[in-house]
Design a protein around this motif. Structure first.
Motif, mmCIF file in Angstrom:
data_model
loop_
_atom_site.group_PDB
_atom_site.id
_atom_site.type_symbol
_atom_site.label_atom_id
_atom_site.label_comp_id
_atom_site.label_asym_id
_atom_site.label_seq_id
_atom_site.Cartn_x
_atom_site.Cartn_y
_atom_site.Cartn_z
ATOM 1 N N GLU A 35 0.820 -1.206 0.000
ATOM 2 C CA GLU A 35 0.000 0.000 0.000
ATOM 3 C C GLU A 35 0.861 1.266 0.000
ATOM 4 O O GLU A 35 0.564 2.213 -0.738
ATOM 5 N N ALA A 36 1.931 1.275 0.789
ATOM 6 C CA ALA A 36 2.822 2.439 0.820
ATOM 7 C C ALA A 36 3.469 2.654 -0.547
ATOM 8 O O ALA A 36 3.593 3.793 -1.011
ATOM 9 N N SER A 37 3.855 1.579 -1.206
ATOM 10 C CA SER A 37 4.471 1.686 -2.535
ATOM 11 C C SER A 37 3.490 2.248 -3.555
ATOM 12 O O SER A 37 3.847 3.112 -4.354
ATOM 13 N N LEU A 38 2.257 1.755 -3.539
ATOM 14 C CA LEU A 38 1.252 2.238 -4.486
ATOM 15 C C LEU A 38 0.987 3.733 -4.271
ATOM 16 O O LEU A 38 0.842 4.487 -5.235
ATOM 17 N N LYS A 39 0.932 4.155 -3.021
ATOM 18 C CA LYS A 39 0.700 5.570 -2.708
ATOM 19 C C LYS A 39 1.898 6.429 -3.106
ATOM 20 O O LYS A 39 1.746 7.454 -3.770
ATOM 21 N N GLU A 44 -1.425 6.219 -6.191
ATOM 22 C CA GLU A 44 -2.693 5.493 -6.232
ATOM 23 C C GLU A 44 -3.340 5.436 -4.857
ATOM 24 O O GLU A 44 -2.656 5.428 -3.832
ATOM 25 N N THR A 45 -4.657 5.394 -4.863
ATOM 26 C CA THR A 45 -5.449 5.236 -3.651
ATOM 27 C C THR A 45 -6.519 4.176 -3.930
ATOM 28 O O THR A 45 -6.851 3.913 -5.087
ATOM 29 N N PRO A 46 -7.083 3.567 -2.876
ATOM 30 C CA PRO A 46 -8.145 2.583 -3.098
ATOM 31 C C PRO A 46 -9.342 3.227 -3.802
ATOM 32 O O PRO A 46 -9.717 4.358 -3.492
ATOM 33 N N VAL A 47 -9.914 2.523 -4.744
ATOM 34 C CA VAL A 47 -11.092 3.018 -5.454
ATOM 35 C C VAL A 47 -12.317 2.631 -4.633
ATOM 36 O O VAL A 47 -12.565 1.440 -4.413
ATOM 37 N N PRO A 48 -13.081 3.614 -4.145
ATOM 38 C CA PRO A 48 -14.258 3.309 -3.319
ATOM 39 C C PRO A 48 -15.246 2.421 -4.070
ATOM 40 O O PRO A 48 -15.566 2.668 -5.233
#
Length: 100
Positions: A35-39, A44-48
């Motif tokens: 998650e830290a890498s994606l951010k 990127e963030t989670p798509v609601p």
């Protein structure tokens, strides 16, 4: 025998016409690191609402990238698919297609 020029031209055309969705090589890491890498790397963030059991779609409107992540019971997560040209209004269709 085809001239080398035509072989290269055919390969270039095939690369241009390939779909933007790509199945990723299995990259796994602890979920918090993923998650830290994606951010940090892709913004990127989670798509609601674009999640399924143990799966979350991440995306960035700014960079146009997206990543589908599968979360495992042991606390690790793996990239299932990734791509470019993110279109947020089609998140539900994309997630459904990737889940098949």
């Amino acid at each position: 025998m085809k001239p080398i020029f035509w072989t290269g031209l055919t390969l270039s055309a095939a690369m241009i016409l390939t779909p933007v969705m790509a199945v990723a090589e299995r990259v796994c890491s602890p979920a918090s690191e993923m998650e830290a890498s994606l951010k940090d790397w892709y913004g990127e963030t989670p798509v609601p609402g674009a999640d399924a059991p143990q799966t979350q779609l991440w995306a960035s409107e700014a960079t146009g990238t997206w990543t589908l992540v599968k979360y495992r019971a042991d606390g690790t997560s793996c990239v299932v698919a990734q791509g470019t040209d993110w279109a947020g209004e089609h998140a539900d269709l994309m997630l459904a297609a990737l889940g098949d």
